[in-house]
Write an enzyme that holds these catalytic residues in place. Structure first.
Site, PDB file in Angstrom:
ATOM      1  N   ASP A   1      -1.059  -6.214  -0.168  1.00 37.70           N
ATOM      2  CA  ASP A   1      -1.364  -5.585   1.126  1.00 37.70           C
ATOM      3  C   ASP A   1      -2.864  -5.389   1.297  1.00 37.70           C
ATOM      4  OD1 ASP A   1       0.662  -4.994   2.908  1.00 37.70           O
ATOM      5  OD2 ASP A   1       1.215  -3.104   1.937  1.00 37.70           O
TER       6      ASP A   1
ATOM      7  N   ASP B   1       0.838  -1.210   0.000  1.00 40.83           N
ATOM      8  CA  ASP B   1       0.000   0.000   0.000  1.00 40.83           C
ATOM      9  C   ASP B   1       0.870   1.256   0.000  1.00 40.83           C
ATOM     10  OD1 ASP B   1       0.871  -0.160   2.607  1.00 40.83           O
ATOM     11  OD2 ASP B   1      -1.110   0.082   3.521  1.00 40.83           O
ATOM     12  N   SER B   2       2.191   1.076   0.013  1.00 36.91           N
ATOM     13  CA  SER B   2       3.095   2.205  -0.241  1.00 36.91           C
ATOM     14  C   SER B   2       2.776   2.851  -1.583  1.00 36.91           C
ATOM     15  CB  SER B   2       4.561   1.732  -0.225  1.00 36.91           C
ATOM     16  OG  SER B   2       4.737   0.622  -1.087  1.00 36.91           O
TER      17      SER B   2
ATOM     18  N   GLU C   1       9.614  -3.901  10.053  1.00 35.10           N
ATOM     19  CA  GLU C   1       9.972  -2.597   9.456  1.00 35.10           C
ATOM     20  C   GLU C   1      10.492  -1.625  10.519  1.00 35.10           C
ATOM     21  OE1 GLU C   1       7.100  -0.814   6.821  1.00 35.10           O
ATOM     22  OE2 GLU C   1       8.241   1.058   6.707  1.00 35.10           O
TER      23      GLU C   1
ATOM     24  N   LYS D   1      -0.963  -9.388   3.005  1.00 31.32           N
ATOM     25  CA  LYS D   1      -0.186  -8.901   4.149  1.00 31.32           C
ATOM     26  C   LYS D   1      -1.063  -7.991   4.979  1.00 31.32           C
ATOM     27  CE  LYS D   1       3.318  -5.711   3.816  1.00 31.32           C
ATOM     28  NZ  LYS D   1       2.806  -4.582   4.631  1.00 31.32           N
TER      29      LYS D   1
ATOM     30  N   GLU E   1      -0.933  -5.478   8.730  1.00 27.70           N
ATOM     31  CA  GLU E   1      -0.110  -4.902   9.791  1.00 27.70           C
ATOM     32  C   GLU E   1      -0.736  -5.179  11.148  1.00 27.70           C
ATOM     33  OE1 GLU E   1       0.481  -0.698   9.074  1.00 27.70           O
ATOM     34  OE2 GLU E   1       1.264  -1.045   7.047  1.00 27.70           O
TER      35      GLU E   1
HETATM   36  O1  KIV Z   1       3.597  -1.033   1.573  1.00 29.65           O
HETATM   37  C1  KIV Z   1       4.721  -1.515   1.410  1.00 29.65           C
HETATM   38  O2  KIV Z   1       5.349  -1.371   0.359  1.00 29.65           O
HETATM   39  C2  KIV Z   1       5.283  -2.288   2.509  1.00 29.65           C
HETATM   40  C3  KIV Z   1       6.712  -2.703   2.412  1.00 29.65           C
HETATM   41  C4  KIV Z   1       7.611  -1.571   2.357  1.00 29.65           C
HETATM   42  C5  KIV Z   1       7.083  -3.688   3.451  1.00 29.65           C
HETATM   43  O3  KIV Z   1       4.611  -2.574   3.448  1.00 29.65           O
END
Ligand code: KIV
Length: 275
Positions: free
Chosen positions: A88, A49-50, A187, A118, A120
């Site tokens: 994510d 989600d970056s 992280e 993924k 968090e």
């Molecule tokens: O959102 C993302 O790209 C991430 C990674 C940097 C681990 O969570």
């Protein structure tokens, strides 16, 4: 949207079996072309989600939606034949309840063809991770600095500097691993915390700003390529300066158009009728 292709390459359980055997290489990807280019070189591609900050110019990842993740996740799986693709779950799509997390994850997996999701969180997400993994959804955990919680955890800072925080992150990782996660992203933590977690959990740890003590590493691809220059965290190693390269190419193109050097004869089709 075309039907997602099921990725038959590296699976979450294969990644899991790499712990203690060989370092796991991971990068982020958000598009088909980037996924195609990275696929031969990595074990896992994360549709992170970056992308909210990198592609959409958001200040944090909070504004990213499930539909955005699905669109980019599907784009990435279309470009991949080998790497394990993980998508994510964005803020607001899973925290409320295990059932909500299952609905979001099932939608993501069905529509993108990815191999897992993924999320968090630490102890507060244990029930959810157990719920998902016992129902066929591979989960990658994420502890330490959790960008979806920056507003409540003091911003983008290194975690685990105090004994109390270090112990909490370690406990979070152990609980998430015990709940069935196939690997855990750590992280932005101090090295001692990442090292201890890596010793304590039976699944691979994937570090980002968390030292070489982890079982694998991940970076945001745009950081590594020098494509995202809003800020470069200390833990990023730049392997290229593509922003400069693109700017130079665009400047050359602009000059050529303004001076009528482009298009040249070789760029034109001249075998049509004489009008
Ligand atoms: O959102 C993302 O790209 C991430 C990674 C940097 C681990 O969570």
């Amino acid at each position: 949207m075309s039907k997602p292709i099921q990725n038959q390459g590296i699976t979450p359980s294969l990644l899991r079996s790499k712990k203690g055997v060989s370092p796991i290489v991971c990068l982020t990807a958000y598009s088909t072309q980037m996924a195609k280019t990275l696929d031969p070189h990595v074990d896992m591609l994360l549709v992170g989600d970056s992308l909210g900050m990198v592609l959409y110019g958001f200040k944090t990842t909070i504004g990213v939606t499930l539909d955005m993740m699905i669109a980019h996740g599907a784009a990435v799986t279309r470009g991949v034949t080998k790497a394990c693709v993980i998508v994510d779950l964005p803020f607001g799509s899973y925290e409320e309840s295990p059932a909500k997390a299952f609905n979001s994850s099932a939608r993501v997996m069905r529509k993108t063809g990815c191999s897992g999701v993924k999320l968090e969180g630490g102890s507060e997400m244990v029930e959810t991770v157990r719920y998902l993994t016992s129902r066929g959804i591979p989960v990658l955990g994420h502890v330490g600095l959790m960008p979806q919680s920056v507003h409540s955890s003091g911003g983008f800072r290194t975690h685990g500097k105090s004994d109390e925080e270090a112990e909490r992150i370690r406990a979070d990782a152990i609980e998430i691993a015990d709940a069935g996660a196939f690997a855990i992203v750590i992280e932005g933590t101090v090295e001692s915390v990442a090292r201890q977690i890596t010793l304590d959990v039976g699944v691979p740890t994937i570090g980002i700003g968390a030292s070489p003590a982890c079982d694998g590493q991940i970076l945001v691809t745009d950081d590594l390529l020098g494509l995202f220059s809003d800020f470069t965290p200390r833990f990023v190693k730049r392997y290229a300066e593509l922003e400069e390269t693109i700017s130079e190419a665009a400047a050359s193109y602009a000059d050529d158009v303004r001076l009528r050097r482009f298009p040249a004869k070789e760029h034109c089709v001249d075998s049509g009728p004489n009008l």
